[in-house]
Design an enzyme around this catalytic site. Sequence first.
Site, PDB file in Angstrom:
ATOM      1  CB  ALA A 320      -0.993  -0.028   1.197  1.00 30.88           C
ATOM      2  CD  GLU A 356      -0.021   2.222   3.825  1.00 31.16           C
ATOM      3  OE1 GLU A 356       0.691   3.397   3.458  1.00 31.16           O
ATOM      4  OE2 GLU A 356       0.685   1.477   3.937  1.00 31.16           O
TER       5      GLU A 356
END
Length: 938
Positions: A320, A356
């Site tokens: 990610a 994230e």
Amino acid sequence: MAKCCRVSKWCVIGVVVALGAVATIAALWTITLTGNDTTTPWTSYRLPTTLVPLQYTVTLWPRLTPDPNDLYLFTGNSTVEFECVEETDLILIHSNKLNYDVLHNKHFGLLSAQDGVLVPGVRSSWLERTTQYLVLQLNGMLVSGQRYRLYTEFTGELADDLAGFYRSEYVEDGLRKIVATSQMHPTHARKTFPCFDEPAMKAVFHITLIHPRGTTALSNGLETSHIDGVDVTRTTFEPTKKMSSYLLALVVCDYSNRTTQQGDTLIRIWARRKAIEEGQGDYALNVTGPILDFFQEYYNITYPLSKSDQIALPDFYFGAMENWGLVTYRETNLLYDPLTSSSGNRETAVKMIAHELAHMWFGNLVTLRWWNEVWLNEGFASYVAYLGADKAEPSWSMKDLIVLDDIHRVFAVDALASSHPLSSFEDSIVLPHKIVEQFDAISYSKGAAVLRMLSDMLSEKMFVQGLSSYLNHFAYGNTVGKDLWEHLQMAVQLNKVVLPATVEDIMNRWVLQMGFPVVTIDTTTGTVSQKHFLLSPEPDLKSPYNYEWLIPIRWMNSKEVQKDPWWLLHNRAENTGMKTTGDEWVLANVNVTGYYRVHYDRGNWDKLLGQLRADHRVIPLINRAQLVDDAFNLARANIVPSTQALQTTVYLSAEREYIPWQSALDNMQYYYLMLDRTDVYGPMQDYMRNLVTPLYLYFNATSGWTDVPEGHMDQYNQVNAVHMACSTGLEECQNLTTSLFRQWMDNATHNMIHANLRSVVYCSAVAAGGAKEWEFGWSQFKNATLASEASKLMSALTCTRDKKLLEKFLSYTLQPTMIRKQDATAVITSIASNREGQGLAWDFVRDNWNYMFTQYGVGSFNFAALISGVTARFSTAAELQQLVEFRGKNSAAGFGSAELALEQALERTEANILWLQQNKHNVLQWFTNQTLPHYHMV
């Protein structure tokens, strides 16, 4: 394209005409290089500090259909406004693989200034490919304090290389669809438009995307306008916050989304339309809000953006990427189907989302100045991801898993002489491949471990207090690691806490020297000492602190739950209170809050092993895993006998908890790698089969195989039970998995295998079967609509014992229509982990290295993981020689981000050879002499 264009239908048509006049890709590389001098500024990989960007205005038009040469292109223009902070007659701006339209002054850029200020003309301009610059030499000097604008028009390839502005493809409802998406991190923004592509060069980005009607355009900011032209739509986005170029995100797709509102923040999950319709984005949508709320409270700073987009991409190099306001993910890491995804898939999603989103503040709001301190950014996000995930799923005991997933994982790397410190000198990390090399287990996992230790050392309250001060003080700016230590020290002083040294002095020993200590406790005298722990000691290793650490030690004994923590300040301490008498034992590093291993005198080891056999629950759960992991690695370093390490596993026949079992299986994996091609393999299999059978029977009795236990960790241990029982030849288990898989083959549209068990059932059945089972698995893989299901099948296909099938599967990794580029490394390394496939995978990598390295590049293969994976079994002189020859043969082409991995592979192989010579006989004797009871199915 017109230089200044108002938003209107006719403007868009004009853009279409102007940008449509693009020749073939050959034109992309027909720039004449001039003025190249080996002593000039453009030969340096670091930008000069004379110019500072303020804002970019960028318009990009990706073509989602190929040109007559079957190439996908994008065209665009960019205006960057910058300030001159030091008088100069040179503009250097990053540019890579872009072709520039020559403007009316016959140069690649037009320079202007505000308020009608005269600007010097461009004398010469060229592309410096080695250092990836667009160079403009001026006729006069830029004035300090004055702002200027540089306008460029350019063309690039929308390639499928997973880097910069790139192309991803998928099939939906029988139609092939194209996604234009981006991966700017760490040095690929320059592949999309000319920019000052360094993390300290923060600016505001004004983005406009031109895209086919009916498609959706996304970027960091919220869409502010959509203007339809004849064949295209022009979407403009709100300006970004001041940020680094590597955080920019661009997407054009035919996706749909699920949406919710969390306070003032719009939350959207984007994915393929079918995936959204099937509810695969719902879990991510449900946990994102609570995780955002947790971090807002944790940091004591409101989320600074108006929206939080997260998007699942079919092709993506990293797991990610934390682009500010538009986080990009591999599909397997964001999408979750409650009917067909496993508990592991759900955990991956929540932990990845937490990682994230943690970056939205730590990394994005406040950014490290340079890539030499990657560890602080990634290590911090890796640590607090467990906290965020725990907030979203409080019943899972997520915080405990950091010991298995990060600390034990990175110990194995950091115990090598070829390891490296967390922080490096700035000047040593300038080449793009060296920057990529920093994103390794040391940065992520050791970084997480030492920050967790620091938080425990200070207390979470004080740690968060200093962290919030740091983030507020440096918001929208850049820092160095020392800045965080200073703000944590302020919190220490504010709370009037006494430490043995400053936070900086303590942490520098963990950050600026590689490795970690083994703490040795002699309970007969109470003496405690420390020493640099290495699997293969190297006498000539240098360290600024002589491999001495300031170590916070939490400990307990058999009479009291836990003693007050104390500090080991030097190499040796006397009269520590850890002296024992009689049956009393000492256990140090309670809950593994410290980043170090522990060794005891033989008497204390025996007492701890006796406690495990008598009543293992007296010893804390995490420390049961620690005792196993420490013992096995102390044995690998020849500090204790291998047979003593193996003794720590005997009690597992009575253990039902996941974390100790997983620790043991992780460590036994080394024994399998070293010994599964020797005569030790049979007795080892017999021992492990008898050891795991009670666990298998336990889960068979409590939940059977059509259901799963209630507890998250129990679900993992159920999988362990099936995996080990089947792989060690327990007949009942092999019959179970073969039968379940055959039932699915007989009715391919109705898979009754529980999602949690699919990985292990698929692998076991494919290993026991032949071409028929493999081809069925392959057909299901190609037709899978859920990425996590496809991933399980892809992994299972590597389990076959048929070498011809393995060779065929290896060949698929160089065919992107068969295996996506992002998955090629995983397939090759998984085949290498198969006893039958290890040699095949190594030969494949040797034969194809030059092609993979030069034609595919860093955006496709994880070369470091590739080298580590295919050499994990190496334990003979012949394999060492092959590795040396491989290094010599390919030295001209190079190894890129795998340079360090190659050195570590050589070191590991030498250590493996020595270990095998010293331990094989004793280990064989130990396994042969074990008398664990034999269990039978009821």
